[in-house]
Design an enzyme around this catalytic site. Structure first.
Site, PDB file in Angstrom:
ATOM      1  N   ASP A 219       1.123  -1.284   0.004  1.00 23.13           N
ATOM      2  CA  ASP A 219       0.029   0.102   0.282  1.00 23.13           C
ATOM      3  C   ASP A 219       0.870   1.369   0.006  1.00 23.13           C
ATOM      4  O   ASP A 219       1.665   1.497   1.126  1.00 23.13           O
ATOM      5  CB  ASP A 219      -0.856   0.016   1.350  1.00 23.13           C
ATOM      6  CG  ASP A 219      -1.879   0.924   1.179  1.00 23.13           C
ATOM      7  OD1 ASP A 219      -1.748   2.356   0.809  1.00 23.13           O
ATOM      8  OD2 ASP A 219      -3.013   0.940   1.800  1.00 23.13           O
TER       9      ASP A 219
ATOM     10  N   TYR B   2     -10.204  15.178  -4.638  1.00 23.47           N
ATOM     11  CA  TYR B   2      -9.235  14.429  -5.822  1.00 23.47           C
ATOM     12  C   TYR B   2      -8.942  15.595  -6.636  1.00 23.47           C
ATOM     13  O   TYR B   2      -7.383  15.414  -6.758  1.00 23.47           O
ATOM     14  CB  TYR B   2     -10.349  13.630  -6.586  1.00 23.47           C
ATOM     15  CG  TYR B   2      -9.770  12.929  -7.700  1.00 23.47           C
ATOM     16  CD1 TYR B   2      -9.208  11.732  -7.634  1.00 23.47           C
ATOM     17  CD2 TYR B   2      -9.946  13.607  -9.235  1.00 23.47           C
ATOM     18  CE1 TYR B   2      -8.577  10.986  -8.772  1.00 23.47           C
ATOM     19  CE2 TYR B   2      -9.494  12.846 -10.256  1.00 23.47           C
ATOM     20  CZ  TYR B   2      -8.804  11.527  -9.903  1.00 23.47           C
ATOM     21  OH  TYR B   2      -8.160  10.733 -10.783  1.00 23.47           O
TER      22      TYR B   2
ATOM     23  N   VAL C 114     -11.282   7.866 -18.777  1.00 23.92           N
ATOM     24  CA  VAL C 114     -10.923   6.480 -19.110  1.00 23.92           C
ATOM     25  C   VAL C 114     -11.848   5.567 -18.437  1.00 23.92           C
ATOM     26  O   VAL C 114     -11.948   5.657 -17.237  1.00 23.92           O
ATOM     27  CB  VAL C 114      -9.430   6.051 -18.865  1.00 23.92           C
ATOM     28  CG1 VAL C 114      -9.227   4.652 -19.401  1.00 23.92           C
ATOM     29  CG2 VAL C 114      -8.496   7.090 -19.760  1.00 23.92           C
TER      30      VAL C 114
HETATM   31  N1  LIG Z   1      -9.585   6.656 -15.162  1.00 21.54           N
HETATM   32  C1  LIG Z   1      -9.777   7.646 -15.449  1.00 21.54           C
HETATM   33  O1  LIG Z   1     -10.638   8.401 -15.941  1.00 21.54           O
HETATM   34  C2  LIG Z   1      -8.727   8.826 -14.838  1.00 21.54           C
HETATM   35  C3  LIG Z   1      -8.539  10.038 -15.155  1.00 21.54           C
HETATM   36  C4  LIG Z   1      -7.666  10.833 -14.752  1.00 21.54           C
HETATM   37  C5  LIG Z   1      -6.710  10.191 -13.727  1.00 21.54           C
HETATM   38  N2  LIG Z   1      -6.662   8.936 -13.550  1.00 21.54           N
HETATM   39  C6  LIG Z   1      -5.586   8.515 -12.566  1.00 21.54           C
HETATM   40  O2  LIG Z   1      -4.967   7.312 -13.330  1.00 21.54           O
HETATM   41  C7  LIG Z   1      -4.431   6.639 -12.326  1.00 21.54           C
HETATM   42  C8  LIG Z   1      -4.941   5.224 -12.534  1.00 21.54           C
HETATM   43  O3  LIG Z   1      -6.313   4.986 -12.272  1.00 21.54           O
HETATM   44  P1  LIG Z   1      -7.444   3.715 -13.044  1.00 21.54           P
HETATM   45  O4  LIG Z   1      -8.504   4.804 -13.627  1.00 21.54           O
HETATM   46  O5  LIG Z   1      -6.682   2.912 -13.606  1.00 21.54           O
HETATM   47  O6  LIG Z   1      -7.887   3.476 -11.591  1.00 21.54           O
HETATM   48  P2  LIG Z   1      -8.214   1.902 -11.267  1.00 21.54           P
HETATM   49  O7  LIG Z   1      -9.010   2.095 -10.031  1.00 21.54           O
HETATM   50  O8  LIG Z   1      -8.856   1.050 -12.438  1.00 21.54           O
HETATM   51  O9  LIG Z   1      -6.795   1.178 -10.697  1.00 21.54           O
HETATM   52  C9  LIG Z   1      -6.247   1.670  -9.484  1.00 21.54           C
HETATM   53  C10 LIG Z   1      -5.267   0.668  -9.215  1.00 21.54           C
HETATM   54  O10 LIG Z   1      -4.622   1.284  -7.973  1.00 21.54           O
HETATM   55  C11 LIG Z   1      -4.594   0.631  -6.741  1.00 21.54           C
HETATM   56  N3  LIG Z   1      -4.394   1.260  -5.675  1.00 21.54           N
HETATM   57  C12 LIG Z   1      -5.214   2.169  -5.067  1.00 21.54           C
HETATM   58  N4  LIG Z   1      -4.678   2.717  -3.929  1.00 21.54           N
HETATM   59  C13 LIG Z   1      -3.523   2.348  -3.745  1.00 21.54           C
HETATM   60  C14 LIG Z   1      -2.654   2.292  -2.851  1.00 21.54           C
HETATM   61  N5  LIG Z   1      -2.765   2.818  -1.825  1.00 21.54           N
HETATM   62  N6  LIG Z   1      -1.575   1.219  -2.739  1.00 21.54           N
HETATM   63  C15 LIG Z   1      -1.434   0.591  -3.851  1.00 21.54           C
HETATM   64  N7  LIG Z   1      -2.174   0.612  -5.048  1.00 21.54           N
HETATM   65  C16 LIG Z   1      -3.237   1.098  -4.815  1.00 21.54           C
HETATM   66  C17 LIG Z   1      -5.946  -0.303  -7.147  1.00 21.54           C
HETATM   67  O11 LIG Z   1      -5.932  -1.457  -6.261  1.00 21.54           O
HETATM   68  C18 LIG Z   1      -6.331  -0.391  -8.525  1.00 21.54           C
HETATM   69  O12 LIG Z   1      -5.512  -1.491  -8.849  1.00 21.54           O
HETATM   70  C19 LIG Z   1      -5.024   7.051 -10.688  1.00 21.54           C
HETATM   71  O13 LIG Z   1      -3.954   7.758 -10.214  1.00 21.54           O
HETATM   72  C20 LIG Z   1      -6.220   7.971 -11.310  1.00 21.54           C
HETATM   73  O14 LIG Z   1      -6.452   9.202 -10.455  1.00 21.54           O
HETATM   74  C21 LIG Z   1      -7.635   8.081 -14.033  1.00 21.54           C
END
Ligand SMILES: NC(=O)c1ccc[n+]([C@@H]2O[C@H](COP(=O)([O-])OP(=O)(O)OC[C@H]3O[C@@H](n4cnc5c(N)ncnc54)[C@H](O)[C@@H]3O)[C@@H](O)[C@H]2O)c1
Length: 250
Positions: free
Chosen positions: A56, A147, A180
């Site tokens: 984590d 966020y 996404v």
């Molecule tokens: N999906 C979108 O629309 C979007 C847009 C802008 C930014 N982001 C950013 O992209 C990144 C990835 O997002 P995603 O959409 O793939 O999310 P997701 O929820 O599909 O994947 C996130 C992963 O991070 C892991 N995680 C969360 N907290 C954690 C911690 N404290 N320690 C270890 N692992 C942890 C989760 O278990 C998960 O596997 C994030 O930083 C998110 O804020 C996503």
């Protein structure tokens, strides 16, 4: 020992998983880190040149154990992708301190802690850090007090890191994804929000995990050898555009 190694946090699904797969395809070996042990073990078992690390990123003692284990396993570290993130959408009055802290713990503290713990290893290889922020860190909008603020802080943290690590040849850049369709986004994007994004994005659609991963891999690679301190939106044009797109389209 000669194969380049990347650490990708939040690698069990979404953008982190797509990035891990793409980097492996391009010849990297990848330390896939996530706190979702079950999912991480399942997806990493299907990949060659990947090792799973259960951790984590918001807990300093877990990072202190995991980073040496990664270095022992691979012997080097050439890139760190600080991708792990959590999302919460809520009004300012409805965001209690515990929620605020939960978002900051992972989205901001996690990036700070993992970068700090891996800095010495990256200096040895003159490697790269890519922090994942968001368009929510570039533009304010409703319901994103925790966020959006955490992601704006990641953008500034990137510049701080680039300023300090530059003299060691370590490059630090930030990718701001647009929407996404991952589990994170779908948990907070209602149909209204999806429609509003389509209206506001010149490319008129959500991005894919693969499209974000391509930008991340480029910034990790030697092809970006003179790029540091940059904030790059991979967002279909959202950040660059003002009002009026739906009227222009109709
Ligand atoms: N999906 C979108 O629309 C979007 C847009 C802008 C930014 N982001 C950013 O992209 C990144 C990835 O997002 P995603 O959409 O793939 O999310 P997701 O929820 O599909 O994947 C996130 C992963 O991070 C892991 N995680 C969360 N907290 C954690 C911690 N404290 N320690 C270890 N692992 C942890 C989760 O278990 C998960 O596997 C994030 O930083 C998110 O804020 C996503």
């Amino acid at each position: 020992m000669s194969q380049k190694t990347a650490l990708v946090t939040g690698a069990a699904r979404g953008i982190g998983l797509a990035t891990s797969k793409l980097m492996i395809e391009r010849g990297w070996q990848v330390a896939m880190l996530d706190r979702d042990k079950e999912e991480l073990e399942k997806v990493s078992a299907e990949l060659q040149h990947a090792t799973a690390f259960y951790c984590d990123v918001s807990i300093p003692s877990e990072i202190d154990q995991t980073v040496p284990a990664i270095l022992e396993r691979f012997g080097r570290l050439d890139a760190v992708v600080n991708n792990a993130g959590v999302a919460h959408f809520g009004p300012i009055e409805g965001t209690d301190f515990e929620t605020w802290r939960t978002v900051m713990d992972t989205n901001l503290d996690g990036v700070f802690l993992v970068s700090q713990a891996t800095a010495d290893a990256l200096k040895k290889t003159r490697g790269a850090i890519v922090n994942i922020a968001s368009i929510s860190g570039l533009r304010a909008s409703t319901l994103r007090v925790a966020y959006g603020t955490s992601k704006a802080a990641v953008i500034h943290l990137t510049k701080q890191q680039a300023a300090e690590f530059g003299e060691f040849g370590v490059r630090v850049n930030c990718v701001c994804p647009g929407p996404v369709r991952t589990k994170l986004a779908m948990a907070v994007h209602s149909q209204d929000i999806i429609d509003a994004y389509h209206d506001a994005i010149p490319l008129n659609r959500y991005g894919s995990e693969q499209e974000i991963a391509e930008v991340i891999e480029f910034l990790c690679s030697e092809r970006a050898s003179y790029v540091t301190g940059q904030i790059i939106a991979s967002d279909g044009g959202f950040e660059s555009t003002g009002i009026g797109l739906p009227s222009l389209r109709s």
